[in-house]
Scaffold this motif. Structure first.
Motif, PDB file in Angstrom:
ATOM      1  N   LEU A  76      -0.235   8.863  10.438  1.00  0.00           N
ATOM      2  CA  LEU A  76       1.053   9.229   9.822  1.00  0.00           C
ATOM      3  C   LEU A  76       1.931   8.001   9.614  1.00  0.00           C
ATOM      4  CD1 LEU A  76       2.105  12.586  11.489  1.00  0.00           C
ATOM      5  CD2 LEU A  76       1.997  12.122   9.062  1.00  0.00           C
ATOM      6  N   TRP A  77       1.896   7.075  10.568  1.00  0.00           N
ATOM      7  CA  TRP A  77       2.711   5.855  10.394  1.00  0.00           C
ATOM      8  C   TRP A  77       2.201   5.028   9.215  1.00  0.00           C
ATOM      9  CZ3 TRP A  77       7.396   4.959  11.275  1.00  0.00           C
ATOM     10  CH2 TRP A  77       8.053   5.510  12.386  1.00  0.00           C
ATOM     11  N   VAL A  78       0.870   5.004   9.035  1.00  0.00           N
ATOM     12  CA  VAL A  78       0.329   4.289   7.867  1.00  0.00           C
ATOM     13  C   VAL A  78       0.903   4.927   6.606  1.00  0.00           C
ATOM     14  CG1 VAL A  78      -1.780   3.719   6.585  1.00  0.00           C
ATOM     15  CG2 VAL A  78      -1.785   3.608   9.073  1.00  0.00           C
ATOM     16  N   CYS A  79       0.935   6.257   6.593  1.00  0.00           N
ATOM     17  CA  CYS A  79       1.485   6.997   5.454  1.00  0.00           C
ATOM     18  C   CYS A  79       2.950   6.645   5.205  1.00  0.00           C
ATOM     19  CB  CYS A  79       1.417   8.491   5.785  1.00  0.00           C
ATOM     20  SG  CYS A  79       0.349   9.340   4.698  1.00  0.00           S
ATOM     21  N   VAL A  80       3.714   6.603   6.289  1.00  0.00           N
ATOM     22  CA  VAL A  80       5.157   6.349   6.169  1.00  0.00           C
ATOM     23  C   VAL A  80       5.405   4.956   5.593  1.00  0.00           C
ATOM     24  CG1 VAL A  80       7.265   5.957   7.513  1.00  0.00           C
ATOM     25  CG2 VAL A  80       5.878   7.981   7.938  1.00  0.00           C
ATOM     26  N   VAL A  81       4.713   3.922   6.174  1.00  0.00           N
ATOM     27  CA  VAL A  81       5.017   2.559   5.720  1.00  0.00           C
ATOM     28  C   VAL A  81       4.493   2.310   4.305  1.00  0.00           C
ATOM     29  CG1 VAL A  81       5.031   1.660   8.074  1.00  0.00           C
ATOM     30  CG2 VAL A  81       2.962   1.440   6.713  1.00  0.00           C
ATOM     31  N   LEU A  82       3.533   3.153   3.858  1.00  0.00           N
ATOM     32  CA  LEU A  82       3.016   2.970   2.499  1.00  0.00           C
ATOM     33  C   LEU A  82       3.780   3.791   1.461  1.00  0.00           C
ATOM     34  CD1 LEU A  82      -0.867   2.762   2.890  1.00  0.00           C
ATOM     35  CD2 LEU A  82       0.690   0.979   2.183  1.00  0.00           C
ATOM     36  N   ASN A  83       4.910   4.358   1.844  1.00  0.00           N
ATOM     37  CA  ASN A  83       5.741   5.093   0.893  1.00  0.00           C
ATOM     38  C   ASN A  83       6.041   4.178  -0.300  1.00  0.00           C
ATOM     39  OD1 ASN A  83       7.763   6.319  -0.540  1.00  0.00           O
ATOM     40  ND2 ASN A  83       9.050   6.769   1.239  1.00  0.00           N
ATOM     41  N   PRO A  84       5.570   4.574  -1.511  1.00  0.00           N
ATOM     42  CA  PRO A  84       5.722   3.652  -2.646  1.00  0.00           C
ATOM     43  C   PRO A  84       7.181   3.397  -3.024  1.00  0.00           C
ATOM     44  CG  PRO A  84       4.708   5.735  -3.331  1.00  0.00           C
ATOM     45  CD  PRO A  84       4.861   5.809  -1.857  1.00  0.00           C
ATOM     46  N   HIS A  85       8.115   4.226  -2.536  1.00  0.00           N
ATOM     47  CA  HIS A  85       9.505   4.043  -2.947  1.00  0.00           C
ATOM     48  C   HIS A  85      10.447   3.795  -1.787  1.00  0.00           C
ATOM     49  CE1 HIS A  85       8.669   4.780  -7.115  1.00  0.00           C
ATOM     50  NE2 HIS A  85       7.970   5.848  -6.780  1.00  0.00           N
ATOM     51  N   CYS A  86       9.914   3.173  -0.685  1.00  0.00           N
ATOM     52  CA  CYS A  86      10.849   2.966   0.426  1.00  0.00           C
ATOM     53  C   CYS A  86      11.584   1.643   0.234  1.00  0.00           C
ATOM     54  CB  CYS A  86      10.125   2.996   1.761  1.00  0.00           C
ATOM     55  SG  CYS A  86       9.104   1.585   2.055  1.00  0.00           S
ATOM     56  N   LYS A  87      12.765   1.555   0.832  1.00  0.00           N
ATOM     57  CA  LYS A  87      13.577   0.341   0.696  1.00  0.00           C
ATOM     58  C   LYS A  87      13.031  -0.718   1.655  1.00  0.00           C
ATOM     59  CE  LYS A  87      17.794   2.983  -0.336  1.00  0.00           C
ATOM     60  NZ  LYS A  87      17.651   4.226   0.407  1.00  0.00           N
ATOM     61  N   LEU A  88      13.232  -1.965   1.308  1.00  0.00           N
ATOM     62  CA  LEU A  88      12.742  -3.074   2.130  1.00  0.00           C
ATOM     63  C   LEU A  88      13.296  -3.031   3.540  1.00  0.00           C
ATOM     64  CD1 LEU A  88      12.423  -6.317   0.020  1.00  0.00           C
ATOM     65  CD2 LEU A  88      10.758  -5.324   1.568  1.00  0.00           C
ATOM     66  N   GLU A  89      14.615  -2.722   3.640  1.00  0.00           N
ATOM     67  CA  GLU A  89      15.205  -2.729   4.994  1.00  0.00           C
ATOM     68  C   GLU A  89      14.626  -1.611   5.857  1.00  0.00           C
ATOM     69  OE1 GLU A  89      18.420  -1.168   2.099  1.00  0.00           O
ATOM     70  OE2 GLU A  89      16.835  -2.675   2.169  1.00  0.00           O
ATOM     71  N   GLU A  90      14.293  -0.473   5.204  1.00  0.00           N
ATOM     72  CA  GLU A  90      13.634   0.611   5.968  1.00  0.00           C
ATOM     73  C   GLU A  90      12.311   0.101   6.522  1.00  0.00           C
ATOM     74  OE1 GLU A  90      14.182   5.078   4.431  1.00  0.00           O
ATOM     75  OE2 GLU A  90      13.506   3.743   2.852  1.00  0.00           O
ATOM     76  N   LYS A  91      11.537  -0.545   5.638  1.00  0.00           N
ATOM     77  CA  LYS A  91      10.215  -1.024   6.033  1.00  0.00           C
ATOM     78  C   LYS A  91      10.317  -2.034   7.178  1.00  0.00           C
ATOM     79  CE  LYS A  91       6.555  -1.413   2.982  1.00  0.00           C
ATOM     80  NZ  LYS A  91       5.661  -2.078   2.019  1.00  0.00           N
ATOM     81  N   SER A  92      11.280  -2.944   7.098  1.00  0.00           N
ATOM     82  CA  SER A  92      11.369  -3.960   8.161  1.00  0.00           C
ATOM     83  C   SER A  92      11.825  -3.325   9.474  1.00  0.00           C
ATOM     84  CB  SER A  92      12.268  -5.124   7.750  1.00  0.00           C
ATOM     85  OG  SER A  92      13.519  -4.635   7.359  1.00  0.00           O
ATOM     86  N   CYS A  93      12.639  -2.276   9.358  1.00  0.00           N
ATOM     87  CA  CYS A  93      13.070  -1.554  10.571  1.00  0.00           C
ATOM     88  C   CYS A  93      11.852  -0.871  11.218  1.00  0.00           C
ATOM     89  CB  CYS A  93      14.143  -0.549  10.172  1.00  0.00           C
ATOM     90  SG  CYS A  93      14.522   0.629  11.452  1.00  0.00           S
TER      91      CYS A  93
END
Length: 987
Positions: free
Chosen positions: A222-239
């Protein structure tokens, strides 16, 4: 404004009265941002009352009066109206509101209070400002509590199912693009990381329990799925990355392969000769369940080729570019996506999970076109190397990472994406893997819409193709019990999904084409001609393929299943192919292979495959012969071959119709192989196996029985051959079952007698009696068996065995032979003075009774043997008493005269027995007195009384006894109390 309030009435039930609840809901930009309800619901989902009020507002908007935010209404009031409003409000709720109202009044009237430093006042009905975060209401505390509770139940009471449904909820949130998905997953993960069992498991070095492992896997995926969200913001990803790294660095964090690193020394290192390899695998970085997600944070979606693939169905290369080699398109101009397969599939899963099904399908098609191209190229390369590889008999593994059992489940992901597009349903809902799924899904062919795809193809045929391609991939068995177990589980899951597909002509064509490719395939195929020794076996997969192909192309089905029967890891001679990863190097280890934890399961799958083929080949001698050869060549476990033999026997002998001789013969042949395999090794089921074999041979017919009797020494031990095999063959039941004529019965009996004599010669101790029994009806054979016993009696047999045979002889009417054997038995026996409960006593009494009944001569012959062997006074006096009660020779042996007189103890042969008995009493008395305790005095006096009876049988017995007592008084005068008792009784 943005605040909805209402009262919800719950009607009365049989047990509960009618209840009314006050509900308040805040919303913002089409999301419910907070809820309160008088029912005090404690759950991560909204209570029924909140849902009811929301639905009422959605379905009947005209019934709910829309008002301005309260601040706007207050703004329209003058000074008097405001005063009136506040006083009425306080009056309506004076008990709850009055303290707050007084506090606020004090603060407003104080010039330097905090409330006076802020311009304006809050309004809960006004909604958030445009820059504020807006997300669905999620009761974080409840999420924490529930996960904690479910984890504490350790997978019992359905808690695993509850946690899975929470994961499904996260997936649903992601699909609805609800930002709470990641938030809820974070809360779940925090509770998982705080599970007190983690540190316990780590200290004990035990693996995590099976159920828990699967939950951790789903968490990682599920975490792989979350971080691969094609439309997530950069700051979300770094968090997220910071969080994942923090969790991954904790020492209790479970590892990807299911071990805690230090729990087992890496077996392969211990075995590898060269030190450089072991260094390498020790230095392998620690991979936790979050490592893939951390790596996923480096992936982005900016690649222009990738963007074009997922955004258009008609992205093809211009036709003039289709000549040369291209990395972006195949020769038909269809786009390819050349990323590491599991990573590319993780992208598909992310697109699917985040609510982009069309995009997921487009990328899936590109990945499959890439796999096809690779399969084609590997086939061409293999054709050039084929000769050399076949000579070497080994191959390299081209796929170091297996797709089946992979943490990202790439094949399952592509299969699901494709089949979801073909499901016949009201709504295209995402599949939640739940065991409670009752009826299998129904699929239809949906033509592929991308560019210039062959017209005949559908997403459904593509799903079948990719599943077969993935399952047929040759891959090295991964390390560790968990990873190996996962390979089996994942394979079974994919096959279960494949079995939901109705094989129509289109799918059968796909199946045949892919099976041929797998058979011709070189190192990329697990069903290729040559495979690596450590290759994951294909039995389970082949069993599915065999059953699916059989009705359409039997030749191909058998060819494939027979090819898959092998299990090279058990062929110790197989040369180990070269594997480029050091941690896959294994030196040939004797006995069982410590790395293959699931070997037992794999062998039983191999057996299942063989059984499936045997069942299908019933009646076809040629096919059965081929399957039989494959079994004999590839299956190394006797208990599994026995199981196959039993299976074949069951199928060959249906209750309601005639037996099938072809399959019966196979069952017999397998049974014979088991007999040979287990003859010299100990097997707890051996007796059952021998009995079964005789039953099977009986079913086959008289020739089979003759054959096993004649070649017994290669199949059975002498004991089994006489006591089970020959005895059963000669039994009344067998004769009836076979309805034999006289010559056939004679032939069987003659074979059984020959066997009996051979066994008696080889192992007289255990087989003599059975041999005699089997030879009863044939004078010459019986005499031979008797002679074997006599020859073996002096050296190889115990008194128990000899007494048993002697009694048998008497029972058969050979009393003199019985006497001879009893005399031989006596010479092996030794009964000490204190062994008055020895099991052989009955045999001694019987032997003496037999001799007495035969006559004076026999009694005279056995008494010296008795005197020599028996030193127990009570037994000797018993024999003496019995011999004096009746006259000898009552058996009435023909040609002998019998005087009918009782025998005297003064004359031979009883005189010798009497003397021996008296001296035994004297010796026993002294032995008993050396260590006698007062509680045994009474018993001792009784013993002396018995001794007196024997003494008195002699002429001067009373004098002898008196002297004996005087002697005792003299020697043991220290034992005053005992001697007093002796005087009282004997003077």
């Amino acid at each position: 404004g943005f605040h909805l309030s209402g009262t919800v009435t719950e009607p009365a039930t049989a047990t509960e009265p009618e209840m009314t609840y006050k509900v308040a809901i805040s919303f913002d930009r089409c999301k419910i941002t907070s809820v309160t309800c008088g029912c005090g619901n404690k759950d991560i989902f909204y209570c029924a009352h909140v849902v009811a009020l929301s639905l009422y507002r959605i379905r009947k908007p005209d019934q709910v009066k829309l008002r301005l935010p309260i601040s706007e209404t207050l703004f329209q009031m003058n000074r008097d109206q405001l005063q009136k409003f506040v006083q009425y409000l306080i009056t309506a709720h004076h008990t709850e509101v009055l303290p707050t109202a007084q506090k606020l009044a004090d603060e407003i009237l104080s010039s330097n209070s905090e409330i006076n430093q802020v311009h304006g006042a809050p309004d809960p009905t006004a909604g958030a400002s445009i820059d504020d975060e807006n997300c669905w209401h999620l009761d974080e505390e409840q999420v924490r509590e529930q996960v904690k509770l479910f984890l504490s139940q350790g997978g019992y009471y359905g808690s695993g199912k509850q946690l899975n449904s929470m994961f499904a909820k996260v997936r649903e949130m992601l699909r609805m693009r609800d930002s709470n998905g990641a938030r809820m997953l974070t809360l779940i993960t925090e509770q998982f990381m705080a599970d007190p069992r983690l540190s316990l498991w780590r200290q004990q070095g035990t693996g995590i329990t099976e159920k828990c492992r699967q939950l951790w896997d789903e968490l990682g995926a599920l975490w792989v799925c979350v971080v691969l969200n094609p439309h997530c913001k950069l700051e979300e990803k770094s968090c997220w990355l910071r969080q994942l790294r923090k969790w991954g660095e904790m020492d209790v964090c479970p590892l990807e392969d299911g071990n805690y690193g230090n729990e087992l020394p890496n077996i392969t290192n211990a075995l590898t000769q060269s030190s450089s390899h072991s260094q390498d695998s020790l230095a392998r970085p620690r991979r936790t369940v979050f490592t893939r997600a951390i790596e996923g944070c480096d992936l982005h979606w900016q690649d222009s080729h990738l963007q074009r693939i997922i955004s258009s169905d008609f992205y093809v290369s211009p036709s003039y570019q289709r000549e040369g080699e291209s990395l972006l398109f195949n020769s038909q101009g269809q786009p390819l996506w050349l990323e590491h397969v599991p990573t590319a599939c993780a992208r598909v899963d992310a697109l699917r999970s985040h609510g982009y099904p069309r995009e997921a399908l487009r990328l899936t098609v590109a990945i499959i076109n890439t796999l096809r191209l690779q399969q084609q190229r590997q086939l061409e390369i293999y054709k050039h190397q084929k000769k050399e590889l076949l000579q070497r008999g080994a191959t390299t593994i081209t796929n170091l990472e297996g797709w089946v059992g992979h943490p990202l489940n790439p094949i399952g992901c592509l299969f699901l994406t494709l089949t979801e597009a073909c499901r016949l349903e009201e709504e295209n809902c995402l599949e939640i893997s739940d065991a409670g799924d009752s009826k299998p899904p129904v699929y239809q062919h949906v033509p592929i819409t991308t560019g210039s795809q062959d017209s005949g193809e559908s997403y459904l045929s593509l799903a079948l193709e990719v599943a077969l391609m993935g399952m047929g991939q040759q891959r090295v068995m991964p390390e560790g019990l968990y990873a190996q177990d996962k390979v089996c589980r994942n394979e079974e899951q994919i096959i279960a999904r494949l079995q939901d597909l109705e094989l129509d002509p289109v799918l059968v064509q796909t199946l045949r084409k892919q099976c041929i490719l797998l058979l011709e395939g070189g190192p990329f195929s697990g069903l290729g001609e040559v495979i690596h020794r450590e290759s994951v076996p294909m039995h389970t997969f082949a069993k599915y393929l065999f059953s699916a192909l059989l009705p359409h192309d039997a030749d191909l089905a058998y060819k494939l299943a027979l090819r898959a029967m092998r299990l090279p890891v058990l062929e110790t001679t197989a040369p180990s192919g070269d594997v480029t990863h050091p941690h896959h190097l294994v030196s040939v280890v004797p006995s069982r292979y410590p790395r293959w934890f699931t070997l037992g399961h794999l062998e039983s799958q191999q057996c299942e495959l063989a059984s499936t083929m045997l069942t299908a080949a019933k009646g076809d001698m040629l096919r059965l012969r081929t399957v039989l050869e494959a079994i004999q060549k590839n299956i190394h476990s006797s208990s599994l071959i026995f199981k196959l033999a039993q299976d074949a026997f069951k199928i060959a002998t249906p209750a309601d119709s005639n037996s099938d001789t072809t399959l019966l013969n196979v069952a017999l042949e397998l049974g014979l192989q088991v007999m040979r395999m287990t003859l010299s090794t100990l097997n707890w089921r051996r007796r059952e196996m021998v009995r079964w074999l005789v039953t099977c041979a009986t079913e086959v017919g008289v020739r089979a029985l003759v054959s096993i009797l004649q070649s017994w020494y290669s199949l059975f031990t002498p004991t089994e051959a006489t006591s089970i095999v020959a005895a059963t063959v000669m039994s009344h039941n067998t004769i009836l079952r076979l309805s034999l004529d006289y010559p056939q019965r004679e032939e069987l009996a003659s074979c059984a007698r020959t066997l009996a004599l051979q066994c008696a010669m080889k192992d007289p101790q255990n087989c003599a009696l059975s041999a005699l029994t089997l030879c009863e009806k044939d004078h010459i054979a019986f005499e031979t068996a008797y002679q074997i016993v006599i020859d073996a009696a002096s050296t190889g047999m115990t008194y128990t065995q000899l007494f048993t045979i002697a009694r048998y002889m008497e029972h058969r009417g050979y009393p003199l032979r019985a006497f001879k054997l009893a005399s031989l038995a006596m010479t092996h026996l030794n009964l000490a003075y204190n062994q008055d409960t020895h099991p052989a006593i009955n045999d001694v009494l019987w032997a003496c009774a037999l001799s007495h009944s035969l006559g004076k001569n026999e009694l005279a012959a056995i008494i010296p043997l008795v005197v020599k062997s028996v030193h127990c006074a009570t037994v000797l006096s018993d024999i003496l008493r019995r011999c004096t009660m009746t006259a000898p020779g009552l058996a009435g042996i023909p040609g002998r005269r019998n005087s009918g007189k009782l025998m005297s103890t003064d004359k031979a042969p009883l005189r010798q027995l009497l003397d021996a008995t008296i001296s035994a009493y004297i010796n026993t008395t002294h032995s008993r007195l050396t260590h006698i305790s007062p509680r045994h005095y009474g018993e001792f006096i009784e013993f002396l009384s018995k001794a007196r009876e024997t003494f008195l049988l002699a002429q001067d017995g009373h004098i002898q006894f008196a002297q004996f007592i005087d002697n005792l008084k003299q020697i043991y005068k220290g034992k005053k109390k005992l001697m007093l008792l002796v005087r009282e009784r004997f003077g």
